[in-house]
Scaffold this active site. Structure first.
Site, PDB file in Angstrom:
ATOM      1  N   SER A 147       0.846  -1.187   0.000  1.00 50.78           N
ATOM      2  CA  SER A 147       0.000   0.000   0.000  1.00 50.78           C
ATOM      3  C   SER A 147       0.883   1.239   0.000  1.00 50.78           C
ATOM      4  O   SER A 147       1.541   1.549   0.998  1.00 50.78           O
ATOM      5  CB  SER A 147      -0.904   0.013   1.232  1.00 50.78           C
ATOM      6  OG  SER A 147      -1.602   1.240   1.317  1.00 50.78           O
TER       7      SER A 147
ATOM      8  N   HIS B  85      -1.486  -1.443  -4.153  1.00 47.93           N
ATOM      9  CA  HIS B  85      -2.701  -0.937  -3.515  1.00 47.93           C
ATOM     10  C   HIS B  85      -2.646   0.585  -3.470  1.00 47.93           C
ATOM     11  O   HIS B  85      -1.687   1.175  -2.963  1.00 47.93           O
ATOM     12  CB  HIS B  85      -2.822  -1.508  -2.100  1.00 47.93           C
ATOM     13  CG  HIS B  85      -4.165  -1.282  -1.477  1.00 47.93           C
ATOM     14  ND1 HIS B  85      -5.266  -2.035  -1.807  1.00 47.93           N
ATOM     15  CD2 HIS B  85      -4.578  -0.388  -0.548  1.00 47.93           C
ATOM     16  CE1 HIS B  85      -6.308  -1.619  -1.097  1.00 47.93           C
ATOM     17  NE2 HIS B  85      -5.922  -0.605  -0.339  1.00 47.93           N
TER      18      HIS B  85
ATOM     19  N   ASP C 197      -4.689   3.858  -2.291  1.00 53.19           N
ATOM     20  CA  ASP C 197      -5.753   4.373  -1.435  1.00 53.19           C
ATOM     21  C   ASP C 197      -6.173   5.780  -1.852  1.00 53.19           C
ATOM     22  O   ASP C 197      -5.327   6.673  -1.983  1.00 53.19           O
ATOM     23  CB  ASP C 197      -5.298   4.398   0.019  1.00 53.19           C
ATOM     24  CG  ASP C 197      -5.229   3.010   0.634  1.00 53.19           C
ATOM     25  OD1 ASP C 197      -6.234   2.285   0.534  1.00 53.19           O
ATOM     26  OD2 ASP C 197      -4.187   2.658   1.208  1.00 53.19           O
TER      27      ASP C 197
ATOM     28  N   MET D  18      -8.667   8.938  -0.770  1.00 55.14           N
ATOM     29  CA  MET D  18      -9.452   9.497   0.333  1.00 55.14           C
ATOM     30  C   MET D  18      -9.768  10.957   0.036  1.00 55.14           C
ATOM     31  O   MET D  18      -8.934  11.679  -0.512  1.00 55.14           O
ATOM     32  CB  MET D  18      -8.675   9.392   1.649  1.00 55.14           C
ATOM     33  CG  MET D  18      -8.172   8.000   1.959  1.00 55.14           C
ATOM     34  SD  MET D  18      -7.236   7.962   3.511  1.00 55.14           S
ATOM     35  CE  MET D  18      -6.473   6.346   3.401  1.00 55.14           C
TER      36      MET D  18
ATOM     37  N   HIS E  44      -8.627   1.633  -4.012  1.00 56.73           N
ATOM     38  CA  HIS E  44      -9.567   1.540  -2.898  1.00 56.73           C
ATOM     39  C   HIS E  44     -10.177   2.923  -2.693  1.00 56.73           C
ATOM     40  O   HIS E  44      -9.510   3.838  -2.205  1.00 56.73           O
ATOM     41  CB  HIS E  44      -8.812   1.046  -1.661  1.00 56.73           C
ATOM     42  CG  HIS E  44      -9.599   1.028  -0.406  1.00 56.73           C
ATOM     43  ND1 HIS E  44      -9.021   0.865   0.835  1.00 56.73           N
ATOM     44  CD2 HIS E  44     -10.941   1.151  -0.163  1.00 56.73           C
ATOM     45  CE1 HIS E  44      -9.957   0.901   1.771  1.00 56.73           C
ATOM     46  NE2 HIS E  44     -11.121   1.080   1.190  1.00 56.73           N
TER      47      HIS E  44
ATOM     48  N   MET F   6     -12.162   5.462  -0.901  1.00 56.30           N
ATOM     49  CA  MET F   6     -12.752   5.889   0.373  1.00 56.30           C
ATOM     50  C   MET F   6     -13.238   7.327   0.197  1.00 56.30           C
ATOM     51  O   MET F   6     -12.707   8.262   0.794  1.00 56.30           O
ATOM     52  CB  MET F   6     -11.714   5.777   1.492  1.00 56.30           C
ATOM     53  CG  MET F   6     -11.369   4.354   1.859  1.00 56.30           C
ATOM     54  SD  MET F   6      -9.881   4.217   2.900  1.00 56.30           S
ATOM     55  CE  MET F   6      -8.615   4.191   1.623  1.00 56.30           C
TER      56      MET F   6
ATOM     57  N   MET G   3     -11.548  -4.523   6.149  1.00 59.96           N
ATOM     58  CA  MET G   3     -10.672  -3.586   6.844  1.00 59.96           C
ATOM     59  C   MET G   3     -10.374  -4.095   8.248  1.00 59.96           C
ATOM     60  O   MET G   3     -11.289  -4.415   9.008  1.00 59.96           O
ATOM     61  CB  MET G   3     -11.314  -2.205   6.921  1.00 59.96           C
ATOM     62  CG  MET G   3     -11.503  -1.514   5.574  1.00 59.96           C
ATOM     63  SD  MET G   3      -9.947  -1.280   4.668  1.00 59.96           S
ATOM     64  CE  MET G   3      -9.024  -0.231   5.804  1.00 59.96           C
TER      65      MET G   3
ATOM     66  N   GLY H 280      -8.500   5.402   6.922  1.00 56.50           N
ATOM     67  CA  GLY H 280      -8.147   6.804   6.956  1.00 56.50           C
ATOM     68  C   GLY H 280      -6.656   7.071   7.058  1.00 56.50           C
ATOM     69  O   GLY H 280      -6.137   7.957   6.390  1.00 56.50           O
ATOM     70  N   PHE H 281      -5.944   6.279   7.870  1.00 60.94           N
ATOM     71  CA  PHE H 281      -4.536   6.572   8.093  1.00 60.94           C
ATOM     72  C   PHE H 281      -3.715   5.293   8.108  1.00 60.94           C
ATOM     73  O   PHE H 281      -4.149   4.263   8.627  1.00 60.94           O
ATOM     74  CB  PHE H 281      -4.342   7.325   9.416  1.00 60.94           C
ATOM     75  CG  PHE H 281      -4.999   8.677   9.438  1.00 60.94           C
ATOM     76  CD1 PHE H 281      -4.359   9.776   8.905  1.00 60.94           C
ATOM     77  CD2 PHE H 281      -6.271   8.824   9.980  1.00 60.94           C
ATOM     78  CE1 PHE H 281      -4.969  11.018   8.912  1.00 60.94           C
ATOM     79  CE2 PHE H 281      -6.889  10.070   9.994  1.00 60.94           C
ATOM     80  CZ  PHE H 281      -6.236  11.168   9.454  1.00 60.94           C
TER      81      PHE H 281
ATOM     82  N   GLY I  68      -0.453   2.960   9.293  1.00 59.79           N
ATOM     83  CA  GLY I  68       0.296   2.766  10.527  1.00 59.79           C
ATOM     84  C   GLY I  68      -0.533   2.432  11.744  1.00 59.79           C
ATOM     85  O   GLY I  68       0.005   2.384  12.858  1.00 59.79           O
TER      86      GLY I  68
ATOM     87  N   ASP J 266      -6.807  -5.451   4.860  1.00 64.84           N
ATOM     88  CA  ASP J 266      -5.984  -4.245   4.854  1.00 64.84           C
ATOM     89  C   ASP J 266      -6.016  -3.588   6.224  1.00 64.84           C
ATOM     90  O   ASP J 266      -7.091  -3.279   6.746  1.00 64.84           O
ATOM     91  CB  ASP J 266      -6.527  -3.277   3.790  1.00 64.84           C
ATOM     92  CG  ASP J 266      -5.735  -1.979   3.701  1.00 64.84           C
ATOM     93  OD1 ASP J 266      -4.678  -1.878   4.337  1.00 64.84           O
ATOM     94  OD2 ASP J 266      -6.185  -1.071   2.968  1.00 64.84           O
ATOM     95  N   GLY J 267      -4.814  -3.388   6.795  1.00 63.46           N
ATOM     96  CA  GLY J 267      -4.725  -2.625   8.025  1.00 63.46           C
ATOM     97  C   GLY J 267      -3.916  -3.299   9.112  1.00 63.46           C
ATOM     98  O   GLY J 267      -4.328  -4.334   9.641  1.00 63.46           O
ATOM     99  N   GLY J 268      -2.751  -2.768   9.428  1.00 62.36           N
ATOM    100  CA  GLY J 268      -1.966  -3.267  10.543  1.00 62.36           C
ATOM    101  C   GLY J 268      -1.289  -4.604  10.312  1.00 62.36           C
ATOM    102  O   GLY J 268      -0.900  -5.273  11.271  1.00 62.36           O
TER     103      GLY J 268
END
Length: 223
Positions: free
Chosen positions: A8, A33, A35, A37, A66, A68, A137, A142-143, A145, A175-177
Site C-alpha cells: 500500500s 494498492h 488508497d 481518500m 480503494h 474511500m 478492513m 483513513g490513516f 500505521g 488491509d490494516g496493521g
C-alpha cells in the site's frame, strides 16, 4: 488458491515513491494498492486519478484502487481510465451496491466491496454474488500505521465460511496493521490478498521486506 501481496503506497515516502514501488516489484509484489481518500468519508486526503495514471505508465502490475470517497460512482470511470485494474467501494457508502459493482465490471475492472471493522458481515452477504473480491478492513480507514484489530481474524474466518456457503469465488482481501508478526495468521484465517503499508515502507529495505513477507505468506499457505 494463490495468495497475493499488495504493498500500500499510502505508507510510502512520496519523495521516493517511484523507487520504492520498483523495489517492491523486485521483491515479488503481486499488485499495487492505491488508497483514495477525500477528507469526507474518511478523515484524510490523499491522491486521485492523475497520480494513478503516472504510476500506470511505469508499472505493469495490477493497480488496486480503494475508493474511500463520497459518491464513488461519479469517479469510478476516471480511475479505470487512469489505469486501475481493481476498484473497490465501501458498503457503508454505496446505496445500490449491485449497480455499482456491475458498473465497475462493465468498465473492464475487477469489482470489490469493502467493509469497515464495525459493520456486520451480514451487510455484504448479497454483494458476494456480484463482487470479484471483498476487502475486509482490519483498522478503521483513513490513516496508515494503525494497529491491527484482533477481532479481524475471527471476521476473516466468518467471511471465508460465508463465501464458501454461498459458493462464491470472490477473493478475500485484508488491509490494516499487517506486519511480519501477523501476516501468517491472516493468511491461515482466509485472506487471499494481503495489503501491507508501513509493514513494508517503514523498512529501510522495501525490496527485502517485500521478499520476506512473500516468504511468510508462502510458508503459511504450505502448512
Amino acid at each position: 488458491m494463490v495468495k497475493l501481496l499488495a504493498p500500500s503506497i499510502l505508507a510510502g515516502d512520496w519523495w521516493n515513491i517511484g523507487e520504492q514501488i520498483e523495489a517492491c516489484i523486485r521483491g515479488g509484489a503481486d499488485l499495487i494498492h492505491f488508497d483514495v481518500m477525500d477528507g469526507h468519508f474518511v478523515p484524510n486526503i490523499t491522491v486521485g486519478p492523475e497520480i494513478l495514471s503516472h504510476i500506470r505508465k511505469r508499472v505493469s502490475l495490477p493497480i488496486d484502487a480503494h475508493l474511500m470517497i463520497e459518491n464513488p460512482d461519479r469517479y469510478i470511470p476516471e480511475f479505470v481510465k487512469a489505469g486501475a485494474d481493481w476498484v473497490s467501494v465501501h458498503i457503508e457508502n454505496v446505496p445500490h451496491i449491485h449497480r455499482t459493482l456491475s458498473f465497475i465490471r462493465e468498465l473492464g475492472a475487477k469489482a470489490g466491496v469493502v467493509i469497515n471493522p464495525g459493520t456486520s458481515l451480514s451487510a455484504i452477504e448479497e454483494a458476494l454474488h456480484y463482487a470479484d473480491y471483498v476487502l475486509l478492513m482490519s483498522v478503521n480507514p483513513g490513516f496508515s500505521g494503525q494497529r491491527f484489530i484482533e477481532r479481524s481474524l475471527e471476521r476473516l474466518v466468518l467471511l471465508r465460511d460465508m463465501r464458501d456457503r454461498l459458493n462464491s469465488d470472490c477473493l478475500i482481501e485484508i488491509d490494516g496493521g499487517i506486519k511480519e508478526e501477523n501476516i501468517a495468521s491472516v493468511v491461515r484465517a482466509g485472506a487471499d490478498v494481503v495489503v501491507v503499508g508501513s509493514g513494508i515502507f517503514a523498512s529501510e529495505d522495501p525490496e527485502g521486506q517485500t521478499r520476506k513477507l512473500k516468504e511468510l505468506i508462502f510458508s503459511a499457505t504450505a502448512v
